[in-house]
Design an enzyme around this catalytic site. Structure first.
Site, PDB file in Angstrom:
ATOM      1  N   GLN A 283      -7.499   0.513   4.442  1.00  0.00           N
ATOM      2  CA  GLN A 283      -8.292  -0.024   5.547  1.00  0.00           C
ATOM      3  C   GLN A 283      -9.696  -0.443   5.118  1.00  0.00           C
ATOM      4  OE1 GLN A 283      -7.558  -0.592   8.870  1.00  0.00           O
ATOM      5  NE2 GLN A 283      -5.415  -0.175   8.394  1.00  0.00           N
TER       6      GLN A 283
ATOM      7  N   GLY B 220       0.806  -1.212   0.000  1.00  0.00           N
ATOM      8  CA  GLY B 220       0.000   0.000   0.000  1.00  0.00           C
ATOM      9  C   GLY B 220       0.844   1.270   0.000  1.00  0.00           C
TER      10      GLY B 220
ATOM     11  N   ASN C  52      -7.097   4.615   9.732  1.00  0.00           N
ATOM     12  CA  ASN C  52      -6.587   3.381  10.322  1.00  0.00           C
ATOM     13  C   ASN C  52      -6.584   3.401  11.846  1.00  0.00           C
ATOM     14  OD1 ASN C  52      -4.555   5.412   9.589  1.00  0.00           O
ATOM     15  ND2 ASN C  52      -3.101   4.078  10.626  1.00  0.00           N
TER      16      ASN C  52
ATOM     17  N   CYS D 110       2.370   0.985  12.174  1.00  0.00           N
ATOM     18  CA  CYS D 110       3.555   1.468  11.478  1.00  0.00           C
ATOM     19  C   CYS D 110       4.362   2.427  12.325  1.00  0.00           C
ATOM     20  CB  CYS D 110       3.159   2.145  10.164  1.00  0.00           C
ATOM     21  SG  CYS D 110       2.239   1.056   9.078  1.00  0.00           S
TER      22      CYS D 110
ATOM     23  N   SER E  62      -4.402  -2.906  -0.303  1.00  0.00           N
ATOM     24  CA  SER E  62      -3.309  -3.774   0.138  1.00  0.00           C
ATOM     25  C   SER E  62      -3.853  -5.146   0.481  1.00  0.00           C
ATOM     26  CB  SER E  62      -2.618  -3.160   1.359  1.00  0.00           C
ATOM     27  OG  SER E  62      -1.610  -4.014   1.851  1.00  0.00           O
ATOM     28  N   ALA E  63      -3.121  -6.193   0.068  1.00  0.00           N
ATOM     29  CA  ALA E  63      -3.611  -7.563   0.245  1.00  0.00           C
ATOM     30  C   ALA E  63      -3.661  -7.985   1.705  1.00  0.00           C
ATOM     31  CB  ALA E  63      -2.735  -8.528  -0.546  1.00  0.00           C
TER      32      ALA E  63
END
Length: 389
Positions: free
Chosen positions: A181, A73, A153, A328, A201-202
Site C-alpha cells: 500500500q 504482492g 490497507n 481481497c 506491487s505494480a
C-alpha cells in the site's frame, strides 16, 4: 446529463497510467522475445527487463540485484515469509507478525504455525498501531523472523517500521515488511530503513496487475517457492512477464516524479478535506486508523447505525466507487479482522467505509462525495436494523 463518476478505491487497484501502457505495448507483439534466449530478440527484451529492475530499485534506493520480480504482492509475501522460515529453522522456530496484516501475510504465517513453527500475533492499539515496546517484549531466544506491514490497507495507519526494524537488527532477527500500500505513495529508502525484505506491487501504483517484486537485501539467503529454470537469480523460476515488468519499471519512474512534484501533498489536502467534511456533515462517525500517521491518499471511517455493504451499493448507484475494506475479502459477511483487532464492535465494524484517493482525484470529486454521502446515510439509517433506539 451524464452522471459524474468518482473512483475512490485506489487501495484496491489503480488505473494503468497511459505512459505505463504505452511502454508495455511493444512487448506483446514487436519485442516478443524470451528474455532468457541468447539471440537478438531475447537480448533486446533482456535489456528492457534489466532497465525495469533498475527503475524499481531506484524507487527504494536498492541495488538492481536486490529486486526479485514475482507474480504479485501475495507471491512476494509468501516468498519472503516461507523462505525466511525455512532458511532459518535450524536457529529457531518462532515467527512474529501483527493482527492487522493483509491475509497474504497473516494466512501464510498461520500456515507456518500449522507446520511446526511457533507464531506470535501481536495486538494493535485503537489506531491500528503496533507498539515497539510490545514488539520488543514478544521476542524470544528462538525468534528468527518478524513481518509487520508498512501501512494498513483498510485503515491506512503507517507503522513505526524503522523502530521495529532496528529492534530486529539489534537481535539478529530477519525483518520483512509488506509495503504494497505504501510503495510508490510515500518515499521509502532501504539504504536507511532497517528492513531485510520488502514487498511491493505494480497495480497499486498505476502499473499493471500480475506483477510484483520482493526486495531482498544483499546477503540475505532464502530458498525459492517456484523451482524450474532459475530465473530471477534462482528465486522465482518461470519466463518473466516482460510487458508487466516493463510497465512496473515505468510506474516506478512516474512515482519518483510525483514525489519530486509534491503530488502527495495534494493528496493529503484532499484526504483531510474528505475526512473533516464527513465528520462535519454526518453525526456518529468514527475515524478509523491514525489521524496523521496514515497514508496520504487514504480516508477510512465507520458510520454508526448503518450496514456498510448497503452503503456501497447506494454510493455505486450515484457514481461513487468505494470499499468497506480489503478488496481481497469482498463478498464476505464477516466484519473486518483489522477493525475487530482495533477494538471495534461487530456492529460498528459493519459500518466501515474506505475512500482511497488517486493522483487524478480532484477537489470537485471530493465535494461531490461530501454532497452525496449524507443523504445516502440518512436513508439507510431510517431503514437499518442497526438503527438508533
Amino acid at each position: 446529463m451524464e452522471q459524474r463518476r468518482v473512483y475512490l478505491d485506489h487501495s484496491a487497484t489503480t488505473p494503468v497510467d497511459d505512459r505505463v501502457l504505452e511502454a508495455m505495448m511493444p512487448f506483446f507483439k514487436v519485442d516478443f522475445g524470451n528474455p532468457n534466449s541468447i539471440h537478438a530478440w531475447g537480448r533486446r527484451v533482456r535489456e528492457h527487463v534489466n532497465g525495469a529492475r533498475e527503475r524499481v530499485a531506484s524507487l527504494l534506493g536498492a541495488e538492481p540485484r536486490e529486486i526479485i520480480f514475482t507474480g504479485g504482492g501475495s507471491e512476494a509475501d509468501n516468498l519472503a515469509i516461507k523462505g525466511a522460515a525455512f532458511a532459518l529453522k535450524a536457529r529457531g522456530k518462532h515467527v512474529i507478525t501483527s493482527a492487522i496484516e493483509h491475509h497474504a501475510v497473516l494466512d501464510t504465517v498461520k500456515w507456518l504455525g500449522e507446520n511446526g513453527f511457533d507464531v506470535t500475533i501481536l495486538p494493535v492499539d485503537a489506531q491500528g498501531m503496533v507498539s515497539p515496546e510490545t514488539f520488543r517484549n514478544s521476542l524470544r531466544e528462538d525468534t528468527i523472523f518478524a513481518t509487520v506491514m508498512y501501512a494498513n490497507n483498510e485503515v491506512g495507519t503507517v507503522q513505526p517500521i524503522a523502530e521495529l526494524g532496528a529492534i530486529c537488527r539489534e537481535r539478529g532477527i530477519l525483518f520483512h515488511t509488506d509495503a504494497v500500500q505504501a510503495a510508490g505513495h510515500v518515499p521509502i529508502d532501504v539504504r536507511t530503513l532497517p528492513v531485510d525484505m520488502l514487498t511491493l506491487s505494480a497495480h497499486k501504483m498505476y502499473g499493471p496487475k500480475g506483477v510484483g517484486a520482493l526486495y531482498v537485501r544483499r546477503g540475505v539467503r532464502i530458498p525459492p517457492l517456484v523451482h524450474g529454470g532459475g530465473q530471477e537469480f534462482g528465486l522465482r523460476s518461470g519466463t518473466e512477464n516482460t510487458a508487466g515488468i516493463v510497465g512496473f519499471g515505468e510506474a516506478a519512474l512516474l512515482a519518483l516524479d510525483r514525489f519530486e512534484n509534491g503530488d502527495d501533498e495534494k493528496e493529503r489536502f484532499l484526504r483531510d478535506k474528505l475526512i473533516d467534511g464527513i465528520q462535519a456533515r454526518i453525526d456518529a462517525v468514527l475515524l478509523t486508523g491514525h489521524r496523521t500517521k496514515r497514508l496520504p491518499f487514504h480516508a477510512s471511517v465507520c458510520i454508526e447505525h448503518i450496514e456498510g455493504e448497503a452503503m456501497l451499493l447506494r454510493l455505486d448507484a450515484v457514481g461513487i466507487g468505494a470499499s468497506s475494506g480489503s478488496a481481497c475479502t469482498s463478498g464476505s459477511l464477516d466484519p473486518s479482522h483489522v477493525l475487530l483487532a482495533m477494538g471495534l464492535s461487530h456492529v460498528t465494524a459493519h459500518g466501515s467505509l474506505r475512500l482511497s484517493l488517486g493522483k487524478d482525484t480532484t477537489e470537485a470529486d471530493i465535494d461531490y462525495v461530501l454532497d452525496a454521502l449524507p443523504p445516502v446515510v440518512e436513508t439507510l439509517r431510517a431503514m437499518s436494523p442497526f438503527g438508533r433506539k
